[in-house]
Design a protein around this motif. Structure first.
Motif, short mmCIF file in Angstrom:
data_model
loop_
_atom_site.label_atom_id
_atom_site.label_comp_id
_atom_site.label_asym_id
_atom_site.label_seq_id
_atom_site.Cartn_x
_atom_site.Cartn_y
_atom_site.Cartn_z
N TRP A 57 45.43 81.27 83.90
CA TRP A 57 45.07 82.39 83.03
C TRP A 57 45.92 83.60 83.40
O TRP A 57 45.98 84.00 84.55
CB TRP A 57 43.59 82.74 83.19
CG TRP A 57 42.66 81.65 82.77
CD1 TRP A 57 42.18 80.64 83.55
CD2 TRP A 57 42.12 81.44 81.47
NE1 TRP A 57 41.36 79.82 82.82
CE2 TRP A 57 41.30 80.29 81.53
CE3 TRP A 57 42.22 82.12 80.25
CZ2 TRP A 57 40.60 79.82 80.43
CZ3 TRP A 57 41.52 81.65 79.16
CH2 TRP A 57 40.73 80.51 79.25
N SER B 262 38.74 84.09 81.86
CA SER B 262 39.21 83.06 82.79
C SER B 262 38.12 82.21 83.42
O SER B 262 38.42 81.25 84.12
CB SER B 262 40.05 83.71 83.91
OG SER B 262 39.30 84.71 84.56
N GLN C 285 42.52 86.80 76.33
CA GLN C 285 43.34 86.37 77.46
C GLN C 285 44.20 85.18 77.05
O GLN C 285 43.75 84.28 76.35
CB GLN C 285 42.45 85.99 78.65
CG GLN C 285 43.18 85.93 79.98
CD GLN C 285 42.24 85.91 81.16
OE1 GLN C 285 41.03 85.73 81.01
NE2 GLN C 285 42.78 86.09 82.35
N TYR D 261 46.75 81.94 78.17
CA TYR D 261 46.69 80.92 79.22
C TYR D 261 47.73 79.85 78.96
O TYR D 261 48.35 79.78 77.88
CB TYR D 261 45.29 80.29 79.25
CG TYR D 261 44.90 79.59 77.96
CD1 TYR D 261 45.20 78.24 77.75
CD2 TYR D 261 44.26 80.28 76.94
CE1 TYR D 261 44.87 77.59 76.57
CE2 TYR D 261 43.92 79.65 75.75
CZ TYR D 261 44.22 78.31 75.57
OH TYR D 261 43.90 77.68 74.40
#
Length: 657
Positions: free
Chosen positions: A243, A253, A307, A309
């Motif tokens: 992440w 995460s 987020q 990743y």
């Protein structure tokens, strides 16, 4: 009083057709200019448009001042998701009175700034008379009580108001002369960063898992699904997810993926190992003996969380390699020495006097005093040698060690090392259970040793040894810093109250990281100018705020002793910060974490002498040896008296013969 409101720079829909409009606060665009064009005004990242906005207030007078209100709204609205800084770097407003070339009559400005959840207001006084310099406000604190995430569609708005009490013409100079600068620490375009699209629950994206890196973005309550084939006869299948660094307020995460086969049957509960690698959070998710065939892997995001990743897969075939939790060592012991410099091989222990010295000195003084009860053969013994030995024994053997021993007791309000670590972990625990919101955000637990601005760190440590660092200073090694068992501390704190699975992982990783960083820095700060003589060190530091080590996911060292300047703090923290700090947790049937540190080489020039550190010294240096010398003088006096008595007896026998 007659109120006149100027609705200047309202964000009207007609602004969408203006060619000058460009607006968005992000890491790429950190300045907002006050601009106008064709009587339509706004906040823009470009310094374009009309050069000035003006107005005449001919009916204004001291009895009936006119309040002028100017409003500038960013339009189009915010498109990226951005992390607001702690302060406004600067605000400049070039307001002038055309009839006043010296700027004597310029009014105060009342400025209101709205940045999504952050509402702020300031009163700015005009610059000193002499010329019409712009109004400037620098490093003004922003309100983060309702959060510091500026999300897509949030309002960005500034209102300027001032009172005119005489007939004048005011001018607000624009196009780069009036602007607001903010240092945006982090931002993300939630649309452009959604790399994995199209990928959804109903239409999973087909990928190759093993050995291939796949990128994605979990934007809000998004569902990212991927479809791939699983081979037969697998002992385990591991998905490793990295992440990218993101602020605590938006991180995803800790989201664990769902995994099912083509018939919709979920695979068994996975073993999960989570670790920090630098600023990245890495999840290793392993399913044991998955069924063969087509499978689907899905992440479900959380609202207002963003987020990016990447992930890849690895496999273990039945009968090949180790597949048990024993692969996870669970070693999380912090070993001292990472921040020690200088001649550590020359480490020595305190040579000060102690309790036994006091006892021996007291007996020796009684013996010396008994000499005054005897008829001595020499006048020099009671006049010189006995007083000298008593004085040296009294100061070096009793008074000085007594002061040293008294200094080894805790001062009022002083904590032990275990108490400090417990307080440190409690701060992290409170941050986790309150989801880092309000007063329990990073400013609550990110300070050095968990101490915040305005608090005082009072700590007592036992001195194991000390060594010269090569420039006249000495570095202390404390007994308490030897083999600190972070695993025991962290999991012991979890016994205070169970957390959810997500918060438990967050607490374990954050605690391990912050404890390791604090211990590295504490070891580096135990530097004094004079050689220690006692067995205990007392630390008293009043803590002040500091930017610390900037990490969006877990800030650290955000407070420092007031005896250390900001530049000194930056110097020592930069030197001590490890190349790699990895904290791992395995959810695989054991309560354990792993700690791995790859430190930078630290030199004596990197270390500072922070002040506020006192050792339990006695009254004088080398007090033990002073007491020994006093004892030697007493023995010499006894020897002299014995020799003179023997010679006198021999002479008397010769005379009587």
């Amino acid at each position: 009083m007659r109120w006149v409101r100027w609705a200047v720079a309202m964000a009207l829909f007609s602004l969408l057709y203006s060619p000058i409009v460009s607006a968005d606060l992000s890491m790429e665009n950190q300045s907002l200019n006050l601009v106008c064009s064709n009587d339509v005004c706004s906040l823009s990242t470009q310094a374009v448009g009309d050069s000035m906005l003006s107005g005449e207030e001919r009916e204004a007078n001291p009895a009936q001042p006119v309040t002028v209100v100017l409003e500038f709204r960013m339009s189009p609205g915010q498109t990226t998701v951005s992390l607001l800084p702690a302060t406004v770097e600067s605000m400049e407003f070039d307001l002038r009175i055309s009839e006043d070339g010296l700027g004597i009559t310029r009014p105060d400005l009342y400025v209101e700034l709205i940045l999504g959840p952050s509402t702020n207001a300031w009163n700015i006084e005009p610059p000193a008379p002499g010329n019409q310099e712009p109004y400037i406000l620098q490093n003004a604190d922003l309100d983060h009580s309702k959060g510091r995430i500026l999300a897509n569609g949030d309002e960005v708005f500034v209102r300027i108001s001032f009172d005119i009490d005489q007939p004048v013409t005011w001018e607000l100079h624009l196009a780069g002369e009036s602007k607001i600068d903010l240092s945006i620490e982090w931002s993300i375009d939630s649309v452009a960063s959604n790399y994995d699209e199209p990928s959804s629950f109903s239409e999973p994206r087909s990928i190759t898992l093993i050995g291939v890196n796949t990128e994605g973005g979990l934007m809000g309550a998004d569902v990212d699904c991927f479809r791939f084939d699983v081979e037969s006869q697998l002992s385990s299948l591991t998905v490793t997810i990295s992440w990218d660094s993101a602020p605590l307020e938006v991180e995803q995460s800790n989201v664990i993926p769902e995994f099912w086969d083509r018939d919709g049957r979920a695979e068994s509960e996975p073993e999960i190992r989570t670790k920090y690698e630098g600023n990245l959070v890495v999840n290793d998710v392993r399913w044991m003996e998955p069924s063969e065939g087509e499978h689907t892997l899905c992440w479900t995001g959380m609202n207002e969380r963003y987020q990016t990743y990447s992930f890849t897969g690895s496999k273990t075939i039945l009968g090949v390699g180790s597949t048990s939790p024993e692969e996870f060592t669970g070693d999380a012991t912090w070993d001292t020495g990472s921040s020690q410099v200088g001649r550590t091989e020359s480490a020595s222990q305190s040579n000060g006097a102690g309790v036994m010295t006091i006892v021996a000195a007291s007996i020796s003084i009684l013996f010396a005093l008994s000499g005054y009860l005897m008829k001595l053969s020499s006048v020099w013994l009671p006049r010189f040698m006995l007083p000298l030995s008593i004085l040296m024994l009294l100061i070096g053997g009793i008074i000085s060690p007594a002061i040293s021993i008294s200094n080894e007791s805790p001062n009022p309000g002083e904590m032990t090392f275990d108490e400090l670590l417990d307080k440190r972990l409690n701060r992290v625990y409170q941050g986790v259970i309150n989801d880092d919101q309000g007063e329990f955000g990073p400013q609550w637990y990110g300070g050095f040793m968990g101490m915040n601005e305005g608090e005082q760190l009072n700590l007592m440590l036992s001195i194991k040894s000390f060594h010269p660092i090569g420039d006249g200073r000495w570095q202390i090694q404390a007994e308490e810093l030897e083999e600190v068992d972070l695993d025991r501390l962290v999991f012991g704190k979890l016994n205070d109250g169970r957390l959810s699975d997500e918060n438990e992982v967050r607490f374990i990783l954050r605690s391990g990281r912050l404890l390791a960083l604090d211990l590295l820095l504490l070891e580096a700060l135990l530097v004094v100018d004079d050689e220690p003589r006692g067995d205990v060190v007392h630390i008293q530091w009043d803590m002040v705020s500091d930017p610390g080590m900037s990490s969006l996911s877990s800030p650290a060292w955000t407070s420092r002793p007031d005896t250390v300047t900001s530049e000194e703090w930056r110097k020592v923290t930069t030197a001590v910060k490890p190349d790699l700090l990895s904290v791992s947790f395995c959810d695989c049937g054991i309560d354990a974490m792993e700690l791995s540190i790859r430190s930078n080489p630290v030199t004596a020039n990197d270390l500072i002498t922070p002040g506020g550190i006192e050792t339990s010294n006695g009254l004088i240096p080398y007090d033990f040896w002073v007491a020994v010398m006093g004892f030697c003088v007493l023995i010499s006096a006894a020897f002299v008296e014995k020799e003179r008595r023997q010679k006198g007896m021999a002479m008397a026998r010769d005379v009587l013969r």
